[in-house]
Write an enzyme that holds these catalytic residues in place. Structure first.
Site, PDB file in Angstrom:
ATOM      1  N   CYS A  61       0.887  -1.131   0.055  1.00 24.49           N
ATOM      2  CA  CYS A  61      -0.010  -0.172  -0.141  1.00 24.49           C
ATOM      3  C   CYS A  61       1.064   1.241  -0.063  1.00 24.49           C
ATOM      4  CB  CYS A  61      -0.983  -0.015   1.179  1.00 24.49           C
ATOM      5  SG  CYS A  61      -2.086  -1.535   1.336  1.00 24.49           S
ATOM      6  N   CYS A 112       1.733   3.386   3.216  1.00 23.69           N
ATOM      7  CA  CYS A 112       1.950   2.633   4.453  1.00 23.69           C
ATOM      8  C   CYS A 112       3.404   2.209   4.538  1.00 23.69           C
ATOM      9  CB  CYS A 112       0.977   1.470   4.783  1.00 23.69           C
ATOM     10  SG  CYS A 112       1.191   0.708   6.192  1.00 23.69           S
TER      11      CYS A 112
HETATM   12  N1  SAH Z   1      -2.892  -5.203   6.308  1.00 23.36           N
HETATM   13  C1  SAH Z   1      -4.172  -4.845   7.202  1.00 23.36           C
HETATM   14  C2  SAH Z   1      -3.631  -4.412   8.494  1.00 23.36           C
HETATM   15  C3  SAH Z   1      -2.611  -3.131   8.795  1.00 23.36           C
HETATM   16  S1  SAH Z   1      -3.669  -2.006   9.493  1.00 23.36           S
HETATM   17  C4  SAH Z   1      -4.689  -3.545   6.660  1.00 23.36           C
HETATM   18  O1  SAH Z   1      -4.474  -3.152   5.467  1.00 23.36           O
HETATM   19  O2  SAH Z   1      -5.863  -3.271   7.048  1.00 23.36           O
HETATM   20  C5  SAH Z   1      -2.899  -0.624   9.077  1.00 23.36           C
HETATM   21  C6  SAH Z   1      -4.104   0.425   9.400  1.00 23.36           C
HETATM   22  O3  SAH Z   1      -3.318   1.665   9.191  1.00 23.36           O
HETATM   23  C7  SAH Z   1      -4.987   0.303   8.276  1.00 23.36           C
HETATM   24  O4  SAH Z   1      -6.094   0.675   8.495  1.00 23.36           O
HETATM   25  C8  SAH Z   1      -4.416   1.300   7.260  1.00 23.36           C
HETATM   26  O5  SAH Z   1      -5.578   1.452   6.401  1.00 23.36           O
HETATM   27  C9  SAH Z   1      -4.086   2.408   8.071  1.00 23.36           C
HETATM   28  N2  SAH Z   1      -2.867   3.256   7.621  1.00 23.36           N
HETATM   29  C10 SAH Z   1      -1.685   2.632   6.950  1.00 23.36           C
HETATM   30  N3  SAH Z   1      -0.974   3.445   6.762  1.00 23.36           N
HETATM   31  C11 SAH Z   1      -1.268   4.799   7.036  1.00 23.36           C
HETATM   32  C12 SAH Z   1      -0.890   6.268   7.210  1.00 23.36           C
HETATM   33  N4  SAH Z   1       0.301   6.458   6.624  1.00 23.36           N
HETATM   34  N5  SAH Z   1      -1.746   6.932   7.708  1.00 23.36           N
HETATM   35  C13 SAH Z   1      -2.807   6.659   8.160  1.00 23.36           C
HETATM   36  N6  SAH Z   1      -3.219   5.385   8.449  1.00 23.36           N
HETATM   37  C14 SAH Z   1      -2.625   4.462   7.852  1.00 23.36           C
END
Ligand code: SAH
Length: 380
Positions: free
Chosen positions: A134, A137
């Site tokens: 993603c 992330c």
């Molecule tokens: N792989 C799973 C679990 C990871 S959860 C998933 O994708 O749901 C990580 C959470 O943090 C998810 O809700 C994701 O959307 C959020 N997230 C990831 N990177 C982020 C960022 N830079 N800022 C805010 N939220 C983020």
């Protein structure tokens, strides 16, 4: 004379079922398994006096020879100005060290103080690193190193529980929102949930557990079928497939229709409200058209009253490279009025919607900021 037929292993590897099985296999009474587990979770793997009396000397001596303490240790601790605590847990057991080349052996987990005094939320990782790629992330930056075992997931919880106790708090909810994709390690995640959240153990209940997924459809169906009564969070982030595929590559495999159908089935099967996660990124998914599209999607999948949207303003992850080694485009958090306008627009359509705050971002413990830290273990 009773002989343990098992290799000694950490107490965190046991659920009620597996502890029952091992006690019976060794000719012992399994009538007090719940007391044992309850005592372990309350006393860091120790049997308190009350449990000792209940289970009797034969079981106590069996457990003393068969059960070891948690082998992992905390290698780093960061405490944010808002009280959020991030731990880096190192899973290499120094007493049983196996050289593992450059495979990282540590994962991050986070304790967040709840607004109610004396309570806290635990966030654990399901994998070391992440393969999902993603764009927004940081966990995905170095790809996936390995799955965590169920025991390693439980161990994170146990370390966070110690931390919570030291802060005079009690963990009342658990989220799988750390590093990794829980649905790609679902057996271990389910085993860990059965250990931590067993109603007999008096820790958190199943209903206080949330498993978050990028949208792995077979995993969502399997989680529903596991009958754990846990919450599902779905990381949607965009309401059209073009936009979503750009920021969430897994969308090319499981598109929006497929994952919202799965979310709807999850509700039908479990009766649990689904959380839709929406990381709000400036100029990417924060416009009114996306809000309108999201509302119409939720209506189409009959999720308007069966899902709630969690808007998470993007937490900066700094410059870096994606999983293919290419420079990442610089993403930004939208200005506060845009966050409010996006939420208001959703509410106008009848969507149940909240803004999640961004706690822990000064120690990179906020959502998406958990980054795999490579610890090279050197045998001393
Ligand atoms: N792989 C799973 C679990 C990871 S959860 C998933 O994708 O749901 C990580 C959470 O943090 C998810 O809700 C994701 O959307 C959020 N997230 C990831 N990177 C982020 C960022 N830079 N800022 C805010 N939220 C983020």
């Amino acid at each position: 004379m009773l002989a343990a037929t098992v290799q000694p292993c950490p107490w965190t590897t046991f659920s009620a079922d597996s502890l029952t099985a091992i006690l019976l296999e060794n000719g012992l009474s399994a009538g007090n398994v719940a007391h044992i587990l309850r005592s372990w979770y309350r006393n860091d793997g120790q049997l308190d006096e009350w449990a000792r009396t209940r289970v009797g000397p034969r079981v106590v001596s069996f457990l003393e020879t068969s059960i070891t303490s948690v082998p992992s240790s905390i290698s780093q601790r960061h405490i944010s100005s808002d009280g959020t605590t991030k731990l880096l847990v190192n899973f290499t057991d120094a007493s049983n060290f196996q050289p593992t080349g450059s495979i990282p052996q540590s994962a991050e987990c986070v304790l967040m103080p709840a607004y109610r005094a004396g309570r806290a939320m635990a966030c654990v990782s399901s994998q070391i690193g992440c393969a999902m790629g993603c764009e927004f992330c940081a966990s995905t930056e170095n790809g996936l190193a390995r799955n965590l075992t169920a025991s390693e997931i439980v161990e994170q919880f146990v370390h966070l529980q110690r931390e919570a106790r030291a802060q005079q708090r009690r963990i009342t909810s658990l989220v799988f929102m750390g590093m990794g994709e829980p649905m790609h390690n679902l057996d271990s995640v389910i085993t860990a949930i059965r250990c931590i959240a067993d109603p007999d153990m008096g820790a958190v209940g199943w209903r206080q557990v949330t498993v978050s997924t990028v949208g792995i459809v077979p995993g969502i169906d399997a989680l529903a079928a596991a009958n754990l009564n846990v919450h599902l969070a779905l990381s949607l982030h965009a309401a059209d497939d073009d936009t979503r595929s750009t920021i969430v590559p897994m969308n090319r495999k499981y598109d929006i229709n497929a994952i919202l159908s799965a979310a709807s089935r999850f509700y039908d099967r479990t009766g649990r409200i689904v959380t839709i996660e929406w990381c709000l990124i400036d100029g990417v998914n924060d416009n009114n058209t996306q809000a309108d599209l999201l509302a119409s999607l939720l209506a189409r999948f009959n999720l308007l009253r069966r899902a709630r949207v969690n808007v998470i303003p993007f937490n900066p992850i700094g410059p870096g490279r994606d999983a293919r080694g290419l420079a990442r485009r610089v993403l930004q958090r939208p200005p506060a009025p845009r966050v409010t306008a996006f939420i208001e627009r959703l509410k106008l359509h009848g969507v149940v919607c909240h803004a999640r705050d961004t706690r822990g971002d000064d120690v990179a413990a906020a959502c998406g900021q958990l980054r795999r830290t490579v610890l090279r273990q050197v045998r001393s």
